[in-house]
Enzyme design. Sequence first.
Site, short mmCIF file in Angstrom:
data_model
loop_
_atom_site.label_atom_id
_atom_site.label_comp_id
_atom_site.label_asym_id
_atom_site.label_seq_id
_atom_site.Cartn_x
_atom_site.Cartn_y
_atom_site.Cartn_z
N ARG A 135 -3.17 -49.60 -22.18
CA ARG A 135 -2.84 -50.31 -21.23
C ARG A 135 -3.50 -51.65 -20.97
O ARG A 135 -4.80 -51.92 -21.01
CB ARG A 135 -3.01 -49.79 -19.69
N GLY B 32 -7.86 -6.51 4.46
CA GLY B 32 -8.91 -6.44 5.83
C GLY B 32 -8.34 -7.09 6.94
O GLY B 32 -9.11 -7.26 8.04
N GLU C 192 5.57 -48.07 -12.56
CA GLU C 192 4.90 -48.05 -11.20
C GLU C 192 5.35 -48.73 -10.08
O GLU C 192 4.81 -49.00 -9.04
CB GLU C 192 3.48 -47.95 -11.61
N SER D 139 5.89 -45.19 -19.28
CA SER D 139 5.37 -44.08 -18.68
C SER D 139 5.13 -44.42 -17.21
O SER D 139 4.69 -45.43 -16.83
CB SER D 139 3.78 -44.16 -19.44
N ARG E 214 -2.50 3.74 8.51
CA ARG E 214 -2.89 2.51 7.90
C ARG E 214 -1.84 1.31 7.88
O ARG E 214 -0.64 1.79 7.70
CB ARG E 214 -3.46 3.06 6.52
N HIS F 129 -16.43 -8.68 1.51
CA HIS F 129 -15.38 -9.70 1.89
C HIS F 129 -15.78 -10.89 1.17
O HIS F 129 -14.82 -11.44 0.66
CB HIS F 129 -15.57 -9.74 3.41
N ARG G 252 -7.16 -47.29 -20.25
CA ARG G 252 -7.48 -48.36 -19.38
C ARG G 252 -8.48 -49.28 -19.67
O ARG G 252 -9.52 -49.04 -19.92
CB ARG G 252 -7.72 -47.89 -17.94
N TYR H 282 5.92 -35.83 -22.01
CA TYR H 282 4.53 -35.31 -21.91
C TYR H 282 4.09 -35.75 -20.77
O TYR H 282 4.49 -36.63 -19.73
CB TYR H 282 3.54 -36.01 -23.18
N GLY I 240 3.39 -44.55 -13.86
CA GLY I 240 2.21 -44.45 -13.11
C GLY I 240 2.44 -43.94 -11.66
O GLY I 240 2.70 -44.72 -10.72
N THR I 241 2.41 -42.70 -11.54
CA THR I 241 2.56 -41.98 -10.23
C THR I 241 2.03 -42.35 -9.05
O THR I 241 2.34 -42.24 -8.03
CB THR I 241 3.03 -40.61 -10.27
N ASN I 242 0.75 -42.84 -9.30
CA ASN I 242 -0.08 -43.18 -8.11
C ASN I 242 0.34 -44.56 -7.69
O ASN I 242 0.59 -44.41 -6.36
CB ASN I 242 -1.64 -43.36 -8.84
N ASP I 243 0.49 -45.52 -8.31
CA ASP I 243 0.92 -46.82 -7.67
C ASP I 243 2.52 -46.54 -7.25
O ASP I 243 2.91 -47.42 -6.21
CB ASP I 243 0.78 -47.84 -8.82
N ARG J 66 -3.92 -1.51 -6.09
CA ARG J 66 -3.17 -2.85 -6.11
C ARG J 66 -4.03 -3.75 -7.22
O ARG J 66 -4.86 -3.33 -7.74
CB ARG J 66 -3.43 -3.60 -4.57
N MET K 102 -5.58 -6.29 8.85
CA MET K 102 -5.19 -5.68 10.04
C MET K 102 -5.78 -4.38 9.97
O MET K 102 -6.78 -4.12 9.39
CB MET K 102 -3.41 -5.45 9.50
N LYS L 235 1.03 -1.03 -0.09
CA LYS L 235 0.02 0.11 0.13
C LYS L 235 0.74 1.14 0.14
O LYS L 235 0.65 2.13 -0.83
CB LYS L 235 -0.87 0.16 1.45
N CYS M 189 1.63 -40.74 -16.46
CA CYS M 189 0.05 -40.77 -16.76
C CYS M 189 -0.62 -41.07 -15.17
O CYS M 189 -1.69 -41.36 -15.31
CB CYS M 189 -0.23 -42.22 -17.42
P1 ADP Z 1 -7.41 -1.96 4.19
O1 ADP Z 1 -5.73 -2.26 3.93
O2 ADP Z 1 -8.14 -2.88 5.19
O3 ADP Z 1 -8.20 -1.67 2.74
P2 ADP Z 1 -7.07 0.76 4.37
O4 ADP Z 1 -5.95 1.28 5.08
O5 ADP Z 1 -7.13 1.00 2.91
O6 ADP Z 1 -7.61 -0.44 4.85
O7 ADP Z 1 -8.16 1.71 4.95
C1 ADP Z 1 -9.72 1.35 4.54
C2 ADP Z 1 -10.27 2.51 4.01
O8 ADP Z 1 -10.30 3.90 4.79
C3 ADP Z 1 -9.87 3.17 2.70
O9 ADP Z 1 -10.44 2.23 1.63
C4 ADP Z 1 -10.35 4.70 2.68
O10 ADP Z 1 -11.51 4.50 2.14
C5 ADP Z 1 -10.34 4.91 4.07
N1 ADP Z 1 -9.33 5.74 4.29
C6 ADP Z 1 -7.88 5.40 4.48
N2 ADP Z 1 -7.11 6.47 4.68
C7 ADP Z 1 -7.98 7.50 4.03
C8 ADP Z 1 -7.60 8.96 4.05
N3 ADP Z 1 -6.29 9.30 4.11
N4 ADP Z 1 -8.62 9.58 3.82
C9 ADP Z 1 -9.88 9.17 3.41
N5 ADP Z 1 -10.05 7.97 3.59
C10 ADP Z 1 -9.21 7.10 4.07
MG MG Z 2 -7.66 -0.36 1.29
MG MG Z 3 -1.33 -48.80 -11.67
#
Ligand code: ADP
Ligand code: MG
Ligand code: MG
Length: 762
Positions: A517, A92, A621, A640, A83, A355, A461, A728, A642-645, A239, A94, A20, A708
């Site tokens: 086979r 989400g 095998e 060939s 952050r 989520h 087979r 193969y 036969g990695t299972n057996d 990201r 931390m 980030k 195989c």
């Molecule tokens: P996470 O890693 O869980 O996505 P973030 O650090 O991105 O957490 O923060 C979650 C949300 O908080 C962001 O998506 C943003 O909407 C809000 N936020 C974080 N920093 C700021 C900021 N400087 N101004 C406004 N909103 C913020």
């Molecule tokens: Mg975020």
């Molecule tokens: Mg076999």
Amino acid sequence: MAAVYKFTDDCEDKMLLGNKGANLVTMTRIGLPVPPGFVISIEAYKEYKRTGRLPIADIEDALQWLEGHTGRRLGNGLMVSVRSSAPVSMPGMMDTLLNVSSKAHMVSAVKKIFGSWDNLRAVEYRRLHNIPRDIGTSAVVQAMVMGNRDDRSGTGVVFTRNAITGEPHLFGEYIGQAQGEDLVSGSRTPSPIQELRSAMPEAYAELEKLAHTLENHFHEMQDVEFTVESGTLYLLQTRSGKRSGQAAVKIAVDMAKEGLISREEAVLRVKPEELKALLHKRIQSVEKHEPLAHGLNAAPGAAAGKVVFHPIEALRLAEKSEKVILVRPETSPDDIQGIAAADGVLTSRGGLTSHAAIVTRAMGKPCICGAEEIKIDLKAEQFEVRGHVVHKGMEITIDGTSGAVYLGTLPLEEVEVTEELRELLSWADGFRRLGVRANADTADMIKLAKTFGCEGIGLCRTERQFNAPERLSAIREYIMARTPSEKAEALEILRGFQEEDFAAIFRELEGLPIIIRLLDLPLHEFLPSETDTDVPRVREMVRELREVNPMIGHRGVRLGVTNPEIYRMQVEAICQAKSVVEPEVKVNAAVMIPQVITVQELLWVKKQVKAAGLRVGVMMETVRACMRAGKLAHEADFFSFGTNDLTQAVYSFSREDAEKKFLATYLRLGILQDNPFEIVDVKGVGRLMETAIMWARRNKKEIEIGVCGEHGGEPRSIRFFHQIGLDYVSCSAFRIPVARLVAAQAALQEKADKPAEKVDTA
Ligand code: ADP
Ligand code: MG
Ligand code: MG
């Protein structure tokens, strides 16, 4: 190394700033509207862990700079967010603190962020995703912009392309007059991003423009968090975006065509898991079924199973190999284990960036979100929709591709190959060295395998052909026969069936190579169990053929040696079918002898069957065959594995007993890292294979060697098979696209001289 970096500093090192933080610096450098701020580095985190001390002086300097830069003072016109930012994506997991308005509060906040690296759900997430714990996090301090300031303010999350289909347009969600937390937590159901276009057309147009800038810079689809404050757009995070398998393929192909990335890069980008997800199931003749309810189609694919309302229940049932659908009002990071155990997820709240949606899409599991008509009663463990009450344990089917929920378990079918996938795989075919063949036993299976792009059949087979009732009775006649002429008569009937089957198979193959086979199963497999019959002769034979250890008993070539008439019959049927079909299409058939341990067996069988014009190979095998590979190579046309057996033999495990009784414990305790029947055991089985290959090629340089076992369709194993120079892999039809992709990736990685991803099991 400094402890604190401003966004305007010249450092974009993710190991120091986290993803980030580093991306915020990058966005600042390329001139995007990012509120100013600074990063307290991962080095500082590590120092803090060691000593309990923060680099207070550096933080104060940076804050002073921020106040100067914004012309405001903390607590007096200026608020900041604090952050977390790790070098690995842990969405989400931390903490983030918003609206921090005093220096003291900011320093407690930084400590809190550092502490959140070790909170329970982050630890659990790392365990699930194999992320080492010593990586650590940085803390990003950033000037707040207020998405809740007025009616020209709001916040949203947007993907630069559609994360479900891959279509090249903005995809995401927006909430007016709100701060980001409201969106991420799923506490308010957002509107589609298109509403930003009607509410604030200029901000939307700006967002579209910035999306292009981001993609041109990162060469990757981005997942962007933004806030609009009084009509002005700010970017808060970017990201690379999580996406469905379908989107991953389309985006890679589109980007290659747009010139953003090369074709090699496109092939490298699609993860095998994403491809697997793309080949997810769907409901058979879906139009015949009436949906019970609808929600948002958050992650594609269909799944059926028993309804459960608690993640722990999902775990419990999944351990008993039951299929489950986890039904929740919404999910949180605490639920990931339950989600991982479930076959699909249904929520009544939250949108396409909630989520549940993000997590399931990444896992390749079907998910329906925000099905608001469903009223969930967690206490009573039931949900109600339009007068229907669905209790815990009842079965439902969800279609994450359409968003429809159905009562009961509906028949599911696999998905076909899309145009984009076809194109991507054709690029992959140009890059790979490993051949890709299919394990298929019937003309129908071969037809299916061809649609997935197999280059031939690595394992057919023959015993499967005896399963239909009239055939089963013929082979039983053979087993029961008391005289040679009765035996011959029964075999004659079987020969007719086999000839018919092979002819159909050869026609379907249209000249592609096939390895057939010869009979591998012990004869008693074809008899009913003793209690299921009252025919005295059958009971007698069942008793006579009974074995203490059928896996390592009278089967494979052992049967071929004691009952040579069976292999003779099979080979004659193959040759006869070949001569019938050859005028129409070329036949490229070879026979393979199972369970061989010594060259004398091979010579004996060859003498018996006189396989005119057919290549004869050995299924590798048994451990002894591997140790005698040099000698065997003299007499065999191909090998060939036969990695299972072979795995069973190397481990002295019987697969079924191992998987049923103790393998789970072994994996849980970390005694073994992977199930060796799923992922080839590089250090044991793999070493044996390498040794065998070396000896074989020393004696016959050009000998064709393939694999195989079902490992042939498993990504990590495929990479290993590439590395040890197999010709193969052969796997079941549905795994062929993955095998084509991974084989290409292995070759490209090798070419780029990047050390191929380390393959290391127990
Ligand atoms: P996470 O890693 O869980 O996505 P973030 O650090 O991105 O957490 O923060 C979650 C949300 O908080 C962001 O998506 C943003 O909407 C809000 N936020 C974080 N920093 C700021 C900021 N400087 N101004 C406004 N909103 C913020
Ligand atoms: Mg975020
Ligand atoms: Mg076999």
